[in-house]
Design a protein around this motif. Structure first.
Motif, PDB file in Angstrom:
ATOM      1  N   ALA A  84      -3.465  11.024   1.592  1.00  0.00           N
ATOM      2  CA  ALA A  84      -3.781   9.707   1.027  1.00  0.00           C
ATOM      3  C   ALA A  84      -3.244   8.595   1.912  1.00  0.00           C
ATOM      4  O   ALA A  84      -3.925   7.587   2.138  1.00  0.00           O
ATOM      5  CB  ALA A  84      -3.222   9.589  -0.382  1.00  0.00           C
ATOM      6  N   THR A  85      -2.033   8.748   2.436  1.00  0.00           N
ATOM      7  CA  THR A  85      -1.450   7.698   3.275  1.00  0.00           C
ATOM      8  C   THR A  85      -2.255   7.487   4.550  1.00  0.00           C
ATOM      9  O   THR A  85      -2.405   6.355   5.014  1.00  0.00           O
ATOM     10  CB  THR A  85       0.015   8.017   3.637  1.00  0.00           C
ATOM     11  OG1 THR A  85       0.074   9.315   4.226  1.00  0.00           O
ATOM     12  CG2 THR A  85       0.902   7.959   2.415  1.00  0.00           C
TER      13      THR A  85
ATOM     14  N   VAL B 296       0.828  -1.203   0.000  1.00  0.00           N
ATOM     15  CA  VAL B 296       0.000   0.000   0.000  1.00  0.00           C
ATOM     16  C   VAL B 296       0.862   1.252   0.000  1.00  0.00           C
ATOM     17  O   VAL B 296       0.584   2.211  -0.703  1.00  0.00           O
ATOM     18  CB  VAL B 296      -0.962  -0.014   1.211  1.00  0.00           C
ATOM     19  CG1 VAL B 296      -1.674   1.305   1.343  1.00  0.00           C
ATOM     20  CG2 VAL B 296      -1.962  -1.144   1.070  1.00  0.00           C
ATOM     21  N   HIS B 297       1.921   1.233   0.774  1.00  0.00           N
ATOM     22  CA  HIS B 297       2.794   2.404   0.884  1.00  0.00           C
ATOM     23  C   HIS B 297       4.088   2.206   0.110  1.00  0.00           C
ATOM     24  O   HIS B 297       5.127   2.698   0.513  1.00  0.00           O
ATOM     25  CB  HIS B 297       3.140   2.670   2.354  1.00  0.00           C
ATOM     26  CG  HIS B 297       1.977   3.101   3.166  1.00  0.00           C
ATOM     27  ND1 HIS B 297       1.391   4.335   3.024  1.00  0.00           N
ATOM     28  CD2 HIS B 297       1.271   2.458   4.134  1.00  0.00           C
ATOM     29  CE1 HIS B 297       0.393   4.433   3.877  1.00  0.00           C
ATOM     30  NE2 HIS B 297       0.294   3.317   4.555  1.00  0.00           N
TER      31      HIS B 297
ATOM     32  N   GLY C   5      -8.546  -4.819  11.332  1.00  0.00           N
ATOM     33  CA  GLY C   5      -8.951  -4.803  12.735  1.00  0.00           C
ATOM     34  C   GLY C   5     -10.439  -4.908  12.964  1.00  0.00           C
ATOM     35  O   GLY C   5     -10.885  -5.294  14.041  1.00  0.00           O
ATOM     36  N   GLY C   6     -11.221  -4.561  11.957  1.00  0.00           N
ATOM     37  CA  GLY C   6     -12.669  -4.583  12.117  1.00  0.00           C
ATOM     38  C   GLY C   6     -13.171  -3.316  12.802  1.00  0.00           C
ATOM     39  O   GLY C   6     -12.406  -2.425  13.135  1.00  0.00           O
TER      40      GLY C   6
ATOM     41  N   LEU D  23      -7.025   0.149   6.008  1.00  0.00           N
ATOM     42  CA  LEU D  23      -6.385  -1.098   6.437  1.00  0.00           C
ATOM     43  C   LEU D  23      -6.754  -1.434   7.879  1.00  0.00           C
ATOM     44  O   LEU D  23      -7.003  -2.600   8.208  1.00  0.00           O
ATOM     45  CB  LEU D  23      -4.866  -1.001   6.294  1.00  0.00           C
ATOM     46  CG  LEU D  23      -4.330  -1.062   4.877  1.00  0.00           C
ATOM     47  CD1 LEU D  23      -2.815  -0.873   4.873  1.00  0.00           C
ATOM     48  CD2 LEU D  23      -4.705  -2.363   4.188  1.00  0.00           C
ATOM     49  N   ASN D  24      -6.778  -0.422   8.720  1.00  0.00           N
ATOM     50  CA  ASN D  24      -7.139  -0.640  10.120  1.00  0.00           C
ATOM     51  C   ASN D  24      -8.556  -1.208  10.235  1.00  0.00           C
ATOM     52  O   ASN D  24      -8.809  -2.136  10.995  1.00  0.00           O
ATOM     53  CB  ASN D  24      -7.008   0.665  10.903  1.00  0.00           C
ATOM     54  CG  ASN D  24      -7.247   0.473  12.379  1.00  0.00           C
ATOM     55  OD1 ASN D  24      -6.804  -0.505  12.960  1.00  0.00           O
ATOM     56  ND2 ASN D  24      -7.962   1.402  12.979  1.00  0.00           N
TER      57      ASN D  24
END
Length: 191
Positions: A165-166, A81-82, A178-179, A173-174
């Motif tokens: 954006a990051t 992603v990064h 992580g839900g 993603l979290n």
């Protein structure tokens, strides 16, 4: 010299955007004549094309290196992603690329799809290795990832939410990994 010119082009793009930087500014920045610039590039459009080509190719190679590495699953996801690239590709220039440089915009979209494909392969591998829950529906997850990835190129969304954006990527993603439900709350609709 060509790389030095591209480095200066990248700085001017970051500062002014794609359309607003000029060849005169570039020559002044490098303390060379425009004639010297034209020995290496036919014009500003070729400079921009090569800027995108170098940036996107280095990003793609970084993803391939990451996927082939022995890093952990979360580290690989974060690195994809990064992923780093030769030059910074500011989100705010995406609208300009879309409007004025459709070929380069198409390459950005191709890179996005490439990264989504690699991400999906990584998820499948993690599932096969028992890292992910077995009840994850990959069709839905893939559709979510594809649709949400457009947000990272949406300057209005990022500005409205006061995010880079990051930061938006990290939040997504979290949420995905992580839900959203506290661990002790469970999922009442599951039987």
């Amino acid at each position: 010299m060509k790389n030095k010119i591209l480095d200066a082009v990248a700085q001017l793009i970051e500062q002014y955007g794609l359309k607003k930087f000029t060849v005169d500014e570039l020559a002044a920045e490098l303390h060379i004549s425009k004639k010297t610039l034209y020995q290496y590039f036919s014009g500003k459009d070729e400079m921009i094309r090569e800027y995108f080509e170098k940036t996107l190719e280095s990003d793609r190679q970084n993803v391939l290196d990451t996927v082939g590495s022995d890093r952990s699953f979360p580290d690989k996801i974060h690195a994809i992603v990064h992923s780093s690239h030769r030059y910074r590709l500011p989100v705010r220039i995406m609208d300009e690329a879309k409007q004025f440089y459709p070929d380069e915009w198409a390459k950005v979209k191709d890179l996005k799809q490439f990264k989504l494909d690699e991400f999906q392969k990584l998820l499948k591998q993690a599932s096969d290795e028992g890292i992910l829950r077995p009840d994850v529906h990959f069709g839905i997850l893939s559709a979510m990832l594809e649709r949400v990835s457009d947000l990272f190129l949406d300057t209005d969304f990022l500005l409205e939410n006061g995010m880079k954006a990051t930061q938006a990527i990290d939040e997504v993603l979290n949420i995905i990994i992580g839900g959203i439900v506290k661990k002790d709350e469970g999922t009442p609709w599951k039987h």
